[in-house]
Design a protein around this motif. Structure first.
Motif, short mmCIF file in Angstrom:
data_model
loop_
_atom_site.label_atom_id
_atom_site.label_comp_id
_atom_site.label_asym_id
_atom_site.label_seq_id
_atom_site.Cartn_x
_atom_site.Cartn_y
_atom_site.Cartn_z
N CYS A 18 0.84 -1.21 0.00
CA CYS A 18 0.00 0.00 0.00
C CYS A 18 0.87 1.25 0.00
O CYS A 18 0.61 2.20 -0.74
N LEU A 19 1.92 1.26 0.83
CA LEU A 19 2.83 2.40 0.88
C LEU A 19 3.53 2.61 -0.46
O LEU A 19 3.71 3.75 -0.91
N SER A 20 3.92 1.53 -1.11
CA SER A 20 4.58 1.63 -2.41
C SER A 20 3.65 2.27 -3.44
O SER A 20 4.06 3.14 -4.21
N THR A 21 2.41 1.83 -3.43
CA THR A 21 1.41 2.39 -4.35
C THR A 21 1.18 3.87 -4.05
O THR A 21 1.17 4.70 -4.97
N LEU A 22 1.03 4.21 -2.77
CA LEU A 22 0.81 5.60 -2.40
C LEU A 22 2.03 6.47 -2.72
O LEU A 22 1.88 7.63 -3.09
#
Length: 90
Positions: A18-22
């Motif tokens: 999720c952090l990578s996508t954000l």
């Protein structure tokens, strides 16, 4: 939606993804206002035991800090003790 999913998950791998996508989304300033409510959560993730999560969280915070409009929100957030230690060591 990713922010809500990230808050509900205990899996470091899902949080990391999720952090990578954000982080990729945060390259575009138009999305920064959507991420503003997550600043407190991001500071909390800096205390994670998973180095991948901490590093990705820092990358996202760096992307957000490139927008002058986000600076007050980043500085107004409650910075964790760990972040202060990281700053002192460098």
């Amino acid at each position: 939606m990713l922010l809500a999913l990230m808050k509900m998950m205990d899996s470091d791998e899902i949080i990391y993804n999720c952090l990578s996508t954000l982080t990729n989304i945060a390259v575009f300033h138009m999305w920064h206002s959507e991420l503003q409510p997550a600043v407190h959560t991001l500071y909390g993730l800096l205390e994670s035991q998973n180095n991948k999560v901490v590093l990705q969280c820092l990358k996202l915070l760096i992307n957000l800090s490139c927008n002058d409009d986000m600076i007050p929100h980043l500085l107004g957030g409650q910075v964790c003790y760990l972040l202060l230690i990281i700053c002192v060591r460098t």
